[in-house]
Design a protein around this motif. Sequence first.
Motif, PDB file in Angstrom:
ATOM      1  N   GLN A   1       5.109  -6.549  12.662  1.00 29.48           N
ATOM      2  CA  GLN A   1       3.849  -6.024  13.202  1.00 29.48           C
ATOM      3  C   GLN A   1       3.503  -4.667  12.591  1.00 29.48           C
ATOM      4  OE1 GLN A   1       3.286  -6.787  17.611  1.00 29.48           O
ATOM      5  NE2 GLN A   1       5.442  -7.327  17.421  1.00 29.48           N
ATOM      6  N   HIS A   2       4.526  -3.846  12.411  1.00 28.51           N
ATOM      7  CA  HIS A   2       4.326  -2.519  11.817  1.00 28.51           C
ATOM      8  C   HIS A   2       3.798  -2.657  10.376  1.00 28.51           C
ATOM      9  CE1 HIS A   2       5.854   1.737  10.925  1.00 28.51           C
ATOM     10  NE2 HIS A   2       5.632   1.239   9.723  1.00 28.51           N
ATOM     11  N   GLU A   3       4.419  -3.567   9.614  1.00 30.48           N
ATOM     12  CA  GLU A   3       4.019  -3.730   8.204  1.00 30.48           C
ATOM     13  C   GLU A   3       2.640  -4.369   8.090  1.00 30.48           C
ATOM     14  OE1 GLU A   3       5.651  -2.091   6.159  1.00 30.48           O
ATOM     15  OE2 GLU A   3       7.386  -1.796   7.449  1.00 30.48           O
ATOM     16  N   LEU A   4       2.366  -5.332   8.954  1.00 31.23           N
ATOM     17  CA  LEU A   4       1.047  -5.961   8.899  1.00 31.23           C
ATOM     18  C   LEU A   4      -0.049  -4.929   9.194  1.00 31.23           C
ATOM     19  CD1 LEU A   4       0.224  -9.344   8.875  1.00 31.23           C
ATOM     20  CD2 LEU A   4      -1.210  -8.218  10.533  1.00 31.23           C
ATOM     21  N   ASP A   5       0.225  -4.023  10.100  1.00 28.57           N
ATOM     22  CA  ASP A   5      -0.724  -2.930  10.371  1.00 28.57           C
ATOM     23  C   ASP A   5      -1.050  -2.155   9.088  1.00 28.57           C
ATOM     24  OD1 ASP A   5      -1.314  -3.226  13.058  1.00 28.57           O
ATOM     25  OD2 ASP A   5      -0.036  -1.579  13.743  1.00 28.57           O
ATOM     26  N   HIS A   6      -0.033  -1.907   8.261  1.00 26.66           N
ATOM     27  CA  HIS A   6      -0.266  -1.166   7.012  1.00 26.66           C
ATOM     28  C   HIS A   6      -1.339  -1.851   6.153  1.00 26.66           C
ATOM     29  CE1 HIS A   6       2.544   2.143   6.840  1.00 26.66           C
ATOM     30  NE2 HIS A   6       3.578   1.379   7.150  1.00 26.66           N
ATOM     31  N   LEU A   7      -1.341  -3.181   6.163  1.00 25.92           N
ATOM     32  CA  LEU A   7      -2.303  -3.921   5.326  1.00 25.92           C
ATOM     33  C   LEU A   7      -3.733  -3.727   5.827  1.00 25.92           C
ATOM     34  CD1 LEU A   7      -0.383  -7.271   4.678  1.00 25.92           C
ATOM     35  CD2 LEU A   7      -0.088  -5.036   3.621  1.00 25.92           C
TER      36      LEU A   7
ATOM     37  N   VAL B   1       0.835  -1.215   0.000  1.00 28.28           N
ATOM     38  CA  VAL B   1       0.000   0.000   0.000  1.00 28.28           C
ATOM     39  C   VAL B   1       0.868   1.263   0.000  1.00 28.28           C
ATOM     40  CG1 VAL B   1      -0.220  -0.028   2.538  1.00 28.28           C
ATOM     41  CG2 VAL B   1      -1.892   1.218   1.165  1.00 28.28           C
ATOM     42  N   GLN B   2       2.075   1.165   0.524  1.00 27.92           N
ATOM     43  CA  GLN B   2       2.962   2.335   0.572  1.00 27.92           C
ATOM     44  C   GLN B   2       3.471   2.738  -0.807  1.00 27.92           C
ATOM     45  OE1 GLN B   2       5.395   0.589   4.049  1.00 27.92           O
ATOM     46  NE2 GLN B   2       5.540   2.787   4.329  1.00 27.92           N
ATOM     47  N   VAL B   3       3.313   1.830  -1.771  1.00 27.47           N
ATOM     48  CA  VAL B   3       3.606   2.220  -3.153  1.00 27.47           C
ATOM     49  C   VAL B   3       2.305   2.275  -3.951  1.00 27.47           C
ATOM     50  CG1 VAL B   3       6.010   1.461  -3.117  1.00 27.47           C
ATOM     51  CG2 VAL B   3       4.240  -0.159  -3.844  1.00 27.47           C
TER      52      VAL B   3
ATOM     53  N   GLY C   1       9.689   4.313  12.961  1.00 31.52           N
ATOM     54  CA  GLY C   1       9.520   5.351  11.963  1.00 31.52           C
ATOM     55  C   GLY C   1       8.869   4.681  10.781  1.00 31.52           C
ATOM     56  N   CYS C   2       8.606   5.426   9.720  1.00 36.39           N
ATOM     57  CA  CYS C   2       7.888   4.852   8.584  1.00 36.39           C
ATOM     58  C   CYS C   2       8.190   5.688   7.350  1.00 36.39           C
ATOM     59  CB  CYS C   2       6.391   4.876   8.885  1.00 36.39           C
ATOM     60  SG  CYS C   2       5.367   4.193   7.581  1.00 36.39           S
ATOM     61  N   LEU C   3       8.475   5.026   6.237  1.00 41.07           N
ATOM     62  CA  LEU C   3       8.757   5.779   5.008  1.00 41.07           C
ATOM     63  C   LEU C   3       7.560   6.629   4.582  1.00 41.07           C
ATOM     64  CD1 LEU C   3      10.759   3.141   2.898  1.00 41.07           C
ATOM     65  CD2 LEU C   3      11.650   5.105   4.160  1.00 41.07           C
TER      66      LEU C   3
END
Length: 162
Positions: free
Chosen positions: A129-135, A48-50, A87-89
């Motif tokens: 955990q951080h990346e799964l949250d993005h989904l 989703v970040q792209v 942090g997060c890109l």
Amino acid sequence: MFEIVTMGDERLKRHSALVPDFDNGINYLIREMFDTMYTGKGIGLAAVQVGKLYRIFITHVSGDKQRVFINPDIINTSVEQDKIEEGCLSVPGINADVIRPEEVTIQAWNDKGKLFSLDAGGLLGRVIQHELDHLNGILFVDRLSQKKKERLIKLYERQNRE
Ligand code: NI
């Protein structure tokens, strides 16, 4: 390489869709995601970040290998929690301590279409955990108290105006 979607873009609040099948399009996306992540000096990146709303994320934590997680599920979390700075890109210039479970067990498919499960703690467990949250449309700032979140969002907006 893709452009990174940043906070304020509504796509970051949406749930990503299951990947229906593992075709060349997915492999292409994953390669481009690694390029984008390395360019941004990140250690994890969700599709989703792209701007691709698929349930895929990648990680490459120092001392670990490149990892790809497709249609992931966290199937267990430790009771113990710890506090690590994130942090997060997609939220450039902002960092904050976030409390999450110390360790997780994740099940996912890799880029070869193979199902695997992984116990991950430390920084890798944290990134997962951080990346799964993005989904699921969640940013790390959403894991903070309302007060702290508002303060960071104000700071973020101020930085991005200048
Ligand atoms: Ni992030």
